[in-house]
Design a protein around this motif. Structure first.
Motif, PDB file in Angstrom:
ATOM      1  N   THR A 280       0.836  -1.207   0.000  1.00  0.00           N
ATOM      2  CA  THR A 280       0.000   0.000   0.000  1.00  0.00           C
ATOM      3  C   THR A 280       0.866   1.251   0.000  1.00  0.00           C
ATOM      4  OG1 THR A 280      -1.685  -1.213   1.248  1.00  0.00           O
ATOM      5  CG2 THR A 280      -1.863   1.186   1.197  1.00  0.00           C
ATOM      6  N   LEU A 281       1.903   1.234   0.823  1.00  0.00           N
ATOM      7  CA  LEU A 281       2.837   2.365   0.848  1.00  0.00           C
ATOM      8  C   LEU A 281       3.494   2.559  -0.507  1.00  0.00           C
ATOM      9  CD1 LEU A 281       4.625   4.497   2.234  1.00  0.00           C
ATOM     10  CD2 LEU A 281       6.071   2.630   3.049  1.00  0.00           C
ATOM     11  N   TYR A 282       3.868   1.475  -1.152  1.00  0.00           N
ATOM     12  CA  TYR A 282       4.481   1.557  -2.476  1.00  0.00           C
ATOM     13  C   TYR A 282       3.522   2.199  -3.482  1.00  0.00           C
ATOM     14  CZ  TYR A 282       5.989  -0.166  -7.055  1.00  0.00           C
ATOM     15  OH  TYR A 282       6.339  -0.257  -8.383  1.00  0.00           O
ATOM     16  N   HIS A 283       2.262   1.797  -3.452  1.00  0.00           N
ATOM     17  CA  HIS A 283       1.279   2.365  -4.376  1.00  0.00           C
ATOM     18  C   HIS A 283       1.068   3.855  -4.125  1.00  0.00           C
ATOM     19  CE1 HIS A 283      -0.067  -0.868  -6.865  1.00  0.00           C
ATOM     20  NE2 HIS A 283      -0.324  -1.665  -5.837  1.00  0.00           N
ATOM     21  N   ARG A 284       0.838   4.212  -2.871  1.00  0.00           N
ATOM     22  CA  ARG A 284       0.527   5.605  -2.558  1.00  0.00           C
ATOM     23  C   ARG A 284       1.730   6.519  -2.797  1.00  0.00           C
ATOM     24  NH1 ARG A 284      -4.301   4.366  -3.109  1.00  0.00           N
ATOM     25  NH2 ARG A 284      -5.717   4.133  -1.337  1.00  0.00           N
ATOM     26  N   PHE A 285       2.911   6.066  -2.471  1.00  0.00           N
ATOM     27  CA  PHE A 285       4.096   6.924  -2.529  1.00  0.00           C
ATOM     28  C   PHE A 285       4.650   7.016  -3.949  1.00  0.00           C
ATOM     29  CE2 PHE A 285       8.231   8.609  -1.798  1.00  0.00           C
ATOM     30  CZ  PHE A 285       8.184   9.265  -0.578  1.00  0.00           C
ATOM     31  N   PHE A 286       4.840   5.884  -4.616  1.00  0.00           N
ATOM     32  CA  PHE A 286       5.540   5.870  -5.896  1.00  0.00           C
ATOM     33  C   PHE A 286       4.590   5.881  -7.092  1.00  0.00           C
ATOM     34  CE2 PHE A 286       8.549   3.954  -2.890  1.00  0.00           C
ATOM     35  CZ  PHE A 286       9.655   4.757  -3.118  1.00  0.00           C
ATOM     36  N   THR A 287       3.545   5.044  -7.040  1.00  0.00           N
ATOM     37  CA  THR A 287       2.648   4.965  -8.193  1.00  0.00           C
ATOM     38  C   THR A 287       1.760   6.190  -8.306  1.00  0.00           C
ATOM     39  OG1 THR A 287       2.633   2.564  -7.935  1.00  0.00           O
ATOM     40  CG2 THR A 287       0.945   3.530  -9.354  1.00  0.00           C
ATOM     41  N   GLU A 288       1.145   6.609  -7.177  1.00  0.00           N
ATOM     42  CA  GLU A 288       0.246   7.749  -7.190  1.00  0.00           C
ATOM     43  C   GLU A 288       0.948   9.073  -6.896  1.00  0.00           C
ATOM     44  OE1 GLU A 288      -2.841   6.864  -4.437  1.00  0.00           O
ATOM     45  OE2 GLU A 288      -3.410   4.984  -5.421  1.00  0.00           O
ATOM     46  N   ASP A 289       2.220   9.034  -6.509  1.00  0.00           N
ATOM     47  CA  ASP A 289       3.014  10.237  -6.231  1.00  0.00           C
ATOM     48  C   ASP A 289       2.397  11.085  -5.119  1.00  0.00           C
ATOM     49  OD1 ASP A 289       5.257  11.758  -6.558  1.00  0.00           O
ATOM     50  OD2 ASP A 289       4.401  13.033  -8.123  1.00  0.00           O
ATOM     51  N   ARG A 290       1.792  10.438  -4.143  1.00  0.00           N
ATOM     52  CA  ARG A 290       1.272  11.138  -2.957  1.00  0.00           C
ATOM     53  C   ARG A 290       2.331  11.032  -1.863  1.00  0.00           C
ATOM     54  NH1 ARG A 290      -4.676   8.887  -1.935  1.00  0.00           N
ATOM     55  NH2 ARG A 290      -4.551  10.490  -0.303  1.00  0.00           N
ATOM     56  N   VAL A 291       3.319  11.912  -1.945  1.00  0.00           N
ATOM     57  CA  VAL A 291       4.508  11.813  -1.099  1.00  0.00           C
ATOM     58  C   VAL A 291       4.158  12.042   0.365  1.00  0.00           C
ATOM     59  CG1 VAL A 291       6.806  12.730  -0.681  1.00  0.00           C
ATOM     60  CG2 VAL A 291       5.965  12.518  -3.025  1.00  0.00           C
ATOM     61  N   GLY A 292       3.367  13.067   0.652  1.00  0.00           N
ATOM     62  CA  GLY A 292       3.022  13.363   2.037  1.00  0.00           C
ATOM     63  C   GLY A 292       2.199  12.263   2.670  1.00  0.00           C
ATOM     64  N   TYR A 293       1.195  11.773   1.941  1.00  0.00           N
ATOM     65  CA  TYR A 293       0.342  10.707   2.469  1.00  0.00           C
ATOM     66  C   TYR A 293       1.133   9.405   2.614  1.00  0.00           C
ATOM     67  CZ  TYR A 293      -3.777   7.750   2.998  1.00  0.00           C
ATOM     68  OH  TYR A 293      -4.708   6.858   3.467  1.00  0.00           O
ATOM     69  N   GLY A 294       1.980   9.111   1.641  1.00  0.00           N
ATOM     70  CA  GLY A 294       2.819   7.929   1.759  1.00  0.00           C
ATOM     71  C   GLY A 294       3.782   8.013   2.938  1.00  0.00           C
TER      72      GLY A 294
END
Length: 323
Positions: A280-294
């Motif tokens: 989930t962290l990988y998806h939110r941080f890298f795939t969706e580029d949601r750096v703060g949320y990740g």
């Protein structure tokens, strides 16, 4: 005429370097101790500072990022403070909920299997009289294989069309099954792969603990007529409790960080059947580029893993205190 005997003068007190001759002067031993302590800090200090820089500064940056929303405009990162909004959104994220539940189930199921199998193999290996080295080599082979090779091996073995597992199942007259593509068996399949991969780690720690146990306790148990099962239950397991707790803590922390096996075997699917918190962290941080949320997810994971480690070590200290 009697000769007058002269009594020898009393000996002068020796000027030992241990005597402090003033509040402003240190004895020779104190100076040596201080010099030795200063030398230790001079040699160990740079390495300690380097490790703190490599570990503390990225953690501080991660926590600071979790309180911001980062947008990229013209190749420039624009930071906007959002407070605790990212942390407040975590319980309502369906992927985070599914990832956390699957991670807990995966971690406890996989680690329990590894502990039981590792302990059993270690006990059996200590009772082998000949060929012990060959058995140890065979038992630790899975842990020496790189993760990507393990993913390739098991993806071929669990393949629906030509996998070895379905061929064995078909030999007994059963229908083939899509082990990695079915929501009912996908997580179980990954758990089995993780047990196969990490059981040698538990085996090595348990084997080292068993070989360090005092033999006089076993001799006393044999004199009292204890059977093998009684030795295991009343002697081996109680003496191995500190090793069991430490092994469980290490493996539980590593199991909570599982990513490569999920990525290589199922990709988190089907659906959210094998979605773990690291994925989930990988998806939110890298795939969706949601750096703060990740970053907020990463901080939450670090907190949970640290809490598990502290609880495990506290249980070990409590056990040692009772002993």
């Amino acid at each position: 005429m009697a000769l007058a005997l002269k009594t020898p003068p009393p000996p002068k007190p020796s000027r030992s370097p241990e005597i402090i001759r003033g509040p402003w002067r240190l004895s020779r031993r104190s100076r040596l101790l201080n010099d030795d302590r200063a030398w230790r800090w001079a040699t160990f200090g740079p390495a300690l500072g380097f490790m703190l820089v490599l570990s503390v500064l990225p953690l501080i940056n991660l926590v600071a990022t979790s309180f911001h929303e980062i947008r990229w405009v013209g190749g420039t990162a624009l930071w906007s403070a959002v407070g605790f909004d990212h942390y407040a959104a975590l319980p309502g994220d369906p992927l985070v909920r599914a990832g956390l539940v699957n991670t807990v189930v995966f971690a406890f199921a996989a680690v329990s299997g590894q502990m039981v199998l590792g302990f059993a193999l270690a006990v059996l290996c200590t009772r082998i009289k000949s060929g012990r080295l060959a058995f140890r080599t065979v038992f630790i082979l899975p842990i020496l294989i790189p993760g990507i090779v393990i993913g390739a091996i098991w993806k071929l073995m669990l393949n629906f069309d030509f996998g070895l597992v379905n061929q064995v199942v078909a030999a007994f007259g059963a229908a083939p099954h899509d082990w990695l593509g079915s929501p009912a068996t996908a997580l179980l399949s990954v758990v089995i792969v993780d047990i196969w991969h990490w059981t040698p780690f538990c085996f090595l720690l348990f084997l080292a603990g068993l070989e360090s146990l005092p033999q006089d306790v076993y001799e006393a148990a044999q004199i009292d007529g204890a059977s093998r099962w009684q030795e295991l239950r009343y002697v081996t397991i109680p003496l191995m409790v500190p090793t069991i707790i430490v092994t469980f803590a290490f493996r539980l922390v590593l199991a909570f960080k599982v990513f490569d096996e999920i990525y290589l075997l199922t990709g988190g699917g089907p659906g959210t059947a094998t979605e773990v918190i690291s994925f989930t962290l990988y998806h939110r941080f890298f795939t969706e580029d949601r750096v703060g949320y990740g970053s907020a997810i990463a901080v939450a994971v670090i907190f949970l893993v640290s809490l598990l480690l502290v609880m495990s070590l506290s249980a070990r200290r409590g056990r040692e205190g009772l002993a």
